[in-house]
Motif scaffolding. Structure first.
Motif, PDB file in Angstrom:
ATOM      1  N   PHE A 198       0.833  -1.197   0.000  1.00  0.00           N
ATOM      2  CA  PHE A 198       0.000   0.000   0.000  1.00  0.00           C
ATOM      3  C   PHE A 198       0.870   1.251   0.000  1.00  0.00           C
ATOM      4  O   PHE A 198       0.628   2.190  -0.783  1.00  0.00           O
ATOM      5  N   ARG A 199       1.893   1.260   0.853  1.00  0.00           N
ATOM      6  CA  ARG A 199       2.781   2.416   0.916  1.00  0.00           C
ATOM      7  C   ARG A 199       3.537   2.610  -0.397  1.00  0.00           C
ATOM      8  O   ARG A 199       3.929   3.728  -0.736  1.00  0.00           O
ATOM      9  N   ALA A 200       3.713   1.524  -1.138  1.00  0.00           N
ATOM     10  CA  ALA A 200       4.367   1.623  -2.448  1.00  0.00           C
ATOM     11  C   ALA A 200       3.416   2.124  -3.527  1.00  0.00           C
ATOM     12  O   ALA A 200       3.821   2.295  -4.681  1.00  0.00           O
ATOM     13  N   GLY A 201       2.162   2.355  -3.161  1.00  0.00           N
ATOM     14  CA  GLY A 201       1.192   2.918  -4.089  1.00  0.00           C
ATOM     15  C   GLY A 201       0.579   1.931  -5.064  1.00  0.00           C
ATOM     16  O   GLY A 201       0.101   2.329  -6.128  1.00  0.00           O
ATOM     17  N   LEU A 202       0.541   0.637  -4.686  1.00  0.00           N
ATOM     18  CA  LEU A 202       0.078  -0.374  -5.632  1.00  0.00           C
ATOM     19  C   LEU A 202      -1.430  -0.595  -5.608  1.00  0.00           C
ATOM     20  O   LEU A 202      -1.958  -1.259  -6.501  1.00  0.00           O
ATOM     21  N   PHE A 203      -2.133  -0.082  -4.630  1.00  0.00           N
ATOM     22  CA  PHE A 203      -3.594  -0.205  -4.597  1.00  0.00           C
ATOM     23  C   PHE A 203      -4.146   0.839  -3.620  1.00  0.00           C
ATOM     24  O   PHE A 203      -3.472   1.234  -2.668  1.00  0.00           O
ATOM     25  N   PRO A 204      -5.402   1.265  -3.842  1.00  0.00           N
ATOM     26  CA  PRO A 204      -6.007   2.267  -2.954  1.00  0.00           C
ATOM     27  C   PRO A 204      -6.766   1.683  -1.780  1.00  0.00           C
ATOM     28  O   PRO A 204      -7.035   2.392  -0.810  1.00  0.00           O
ATOM     29  N   VAL A 205      -7.135   0.401  -1.863  1.00  0.00           N
ATOM     30  CA  VAL A 205      -7.936  -0.197  -0.807  1.00  0.00           C
ATOM     31  C   VAL A 205      -7.629  -1.687  -0.717  1.00  0.00           C
ATOM     32  O   VAL A 205      -7.369  -2.345  -1.728  1.00  0.00           O
TER      33      VAL A 205
END
Length: 225
Positions: free
Chosen positions: A56-63
């Protein structure tokens, strides 16, 4: 970074080699990439929630949906349910509350997928691609299950980046880990004919390793055991 201390082995090199062959097969080897949503598959392994937080912190998904109720093997460790404890762990690692959904009923992998799909739909999340986050040795089975139950979605698998030796150390029970590797492979072989998963090609080397470990008594996690 210091090299992790390797656990003392109580099995022979040949049995460890067979376990390594199956461990490698269970992992899909996919590179995580941005997806519409993620599902963290409940189990005894809190590393699933840690990996979800990292991705998540790597920006791979919003939820992310954490999915899982309780089972005989997780009730003592996660008394409020696997998904609830996963959520708490992810929040402690900085994942915002609004990015976490909880599915607290699932008792098997098929329900993880089906119930999480319902949760995402109810939350208004349109899913074209899905990051499945699981234990390392469960990547292939979660993939095969999702392809059966949600065939129109683009599936990517991920897990905590651990070697077999390190995973054994994290669990603390060498035989149990190998039993779980064998049990998951049996499910991959048997579940397609039961309608639970799509078929996966099992190379001869993997099947031979599986049969040798079965004969050696690594069988406590087989279906019906």
């Amino acid at each position: 970074m210091p090299v992790p201390e390797r656990p003392e082995r109580h099995i022979g090199d040949e049995q460890f080699h067979d376990a390594q062959v199956i461990w490698d097969y269970h992992q899909m080897g996919q590179e995580p990439r941005p997806c519409s949503a993620a599902i963290g598959l409940g189990s005894h392994d809190l590393g699933v929630a840690t990996t979800a937080a990292d991705l998540f912190r790597a920006g791979l998904f919003p939820v992310v949906v954490f999915s899982g109720g309780n089972s005989p093997t997780t009730r003592a460790r996660f008394p409020r349910g696997e998904a609830v404890h996963y959520r708490e762990h992810a929040l402690s690692l900085g994942v915002p509350d609004e990015a976490v959904l909880v599915e607290p009923r699932a008792a098997n992998t098929g329900q993880n997928i089906t119930f999480s799909r319902e949760v995402l739909a109810n939350a208004g999340v349109e899913v074209e691609s899905l990051l499945l986050i699981s234990k390392p040795y469960m990547e292939r089975r979660s993939y095969a299950t999702c392809r059966k139950l949600w065939p129109e979605v683009d599936v990517v698998c991920a897990s905590e980046p651990l070697e077999l030796d390190d995973y054994i150390k994290s669990i603390g029970d060498e035989k149990l880990v190998i039993d779980m590797l064998v049990g998951d492979l049996q499910r991959l072989i048997e579940y397609p004919r039961l309608g639970f998963a799509v078929e996966q090609d099992v190379p001869g080397e993997v099947y031979d390793a599986y049969e040798r470990l079965l004969r050696a008594g690594f069988d406590s996690r087989l279906i019906g055991s």
